[in-house]
Design an enzyme around this catalytic site. Structure first.
Site, mmCIF file in Angstrom:
data_model
loop_
_atom_site.group_PDB
_atom_site.id
_atom_site.type_symbol
_atom_site.label_atom_id
_atom_site.label_comp_id
_atom_site.label_asym_id
_atom_site.label_seq_id
_atom_site.Cartn_x
_atom_site.Cartn_y
_atom_site.Cartn_z
ATOM 1 N N SER A 1 101.883 14.220 18.676
ATOM 2 C CA SER A 1 102.887 15.172 19.133
ATOM 3 C C SER A 1 102.369 16.095 20.217
ATOM 4 C CB SER A 1 103.368 16.041 17.954
ATOM 5 O OG SER A 1 102.283 16.768 17.417
ATOM 6 N N CYS A 2 101.060 16.074 20.503
ATOM 7 C CA CYS A 2 100.501 16.977 21.498
ATOM 8 C C CYS A 2 99.418 16.272 22.275
ATOM 9 C CB CYS A 2 99.936 18.235 20.845
ATOM 10 S SG CYS A 2 99.147 19.360 22.016
ATOM 11 N N GLY A 3 99.775 15.689 23.395
ATOM 12 C CA GLY A 3 98.805 14.962 24.180
ATOM 13 C C GLY A 3 97.855 15.839 24.939
ATOM 14 N N LEU A 4 98.076 17.167 24.945
ATOM 15 C CA LEU A 4 97.211 18.054 25.703
ATOM 16 C C LEU A 4 96.171 18.758 24.862
ATOM 17 C CD1 LEU A 4 99.751 19.752 28.126
ATOM 18 C CD2 LEU A 4 98.153 17.930 28.607
ATOM 19 N N CYS A 5 96.174 18.540 23.542
ATOM 20 C CA CYS A 5 95.209 19.212 22.694
ATOM 21 C C CYS A 5 93.803 18.897 23.170
ATOM 22 C CB CYS A 5 95.378 18.772 21.239
ATOM 23 S SG CYS A 5 97.005 19.159 20.575
#
Length: 280
Positions: free
Chosen positions: A114-118
């Site tokens: 859900s969060c490709g930028l983590c």
């Protein structure tokens, strides 16, 4: 190799009646992407199109710009104690002329579906200079009616979603509204990477006369992936983020959100749309 769907037993309650039955779920497994044998990133994805996913990810990171940049993409062992091949690790080897990126910027962290930028150190780290500045010349001219028809065409092409209800989708359309490609994944950013990676492999980058439609919201990362692939129009059935709008405005991309039925919000790049002003 992992399957796209798996079966699990569930207890079903309908109007007070309890029954047991099998249910079809979307599969989710980790994929480790290695570059020249060195771990670069891990993402949770739906198995399938793994090589395209890895290639698309590297396009969005500014490493790849054409199929000639890739020497090979292979599955490799090393994910288990005995080193067996789980088909959850891919290694990308670059052509000799392509320089390896600066590994001091590598993530080396878990990236959720859900969060490709983590794990990014800062927003500056993802404002990568694109190989394909947006240059749809002459500019695309799209009508609201054409855009309104795209979500139904995407939905009709979502084969796995029909069985599970648990997937995001990304679709690529021509400026005439023709469906060019569609990919599904448990992660919305993975679905876009699979689209872009397939386009790279087929020698179709930049995607300068296409429309990218995503089934959920338009995050900053999805806007960045579109820009990195040279896509001039990003449309989403849900809301964009403020940073996605800022990036679209900065790069000249058209960003459409809340594309539902005959209604939509145009957040940037409205010059590509043929719009009629309401009479006051």
């Amino acid at each position: 190799m992992g399957r796209v769907t798996e079966r699990r037993r569930v207890t079903r309650v309908r109007e007070g009646v309890v029954s047991a039955r099998p249910d079809t779920l979307v599969a989710e497994e980790p994929l480790e992407i290695r570059l020249a044998g060195k771990p670069l990133a891990i993402t949770m994805r739906t198995p399938g199109d793994d090589f395209a996913l890895a290639a698309g990810f590297l396009v969005s990171e500014g490493v790849l710009s054409s199929a000639d940049d890739v020497r090979s993409i292979v599955y490799c062992g090393g994910a288990t104690d005995d080193g067996s091949n789980t088909y959850n690790v891919v290694d990308v080897r670059l052509a000799e002329r392509v320089a390896l990126p600066d590994f001091t910027l590598e993530r080396n962290v878990y990236t959720s579906s859900s969060c490709g930028l983590c794990g990014k150190a800062s927003l500056d780290a993802v404002r990568t200079t694109t190989h394909f500045p947006l240059a749809d010349t002459p500019p695309l001219r799209l009508t609201p009616a054409l855009l309104s028809a795209l979500p139904d065409r995407l939905r009709a092409a979502q084969r796995v979603f029909d069985r599970t209800g648990g997937l995001h989708a990304a679709a690529l359309f021509s400026e005439a509204g023709e469906l060019l490609d569609v990919r599904e994944d448990v992660g919305r950013h993975n679905a876009v990477d699979k689209l872009v990676g397939r386009a790279l492999t087929d020698g179709r980058l930049p995607l300068s006369r296409t429309i990218l439609l995503v089934s959920g919201r338009a995050s900053f990362e999805l806007a960045q992936k579109a820009v990195m692939a040279g896509i001039p129009v990003l449309a989403a059935v849900s809301a964009p983020s403020s940073l996605a709008v800022d990036l679209a405005a900065e790069t000249g991309m058209t960003l459409v959100g809340f594309l539902r039925g005959e209604s939509m919000n145009v957040y940037a790049g409205e010059e590509r749309l043929v719009l009629e002003q309401a009479e006051v």
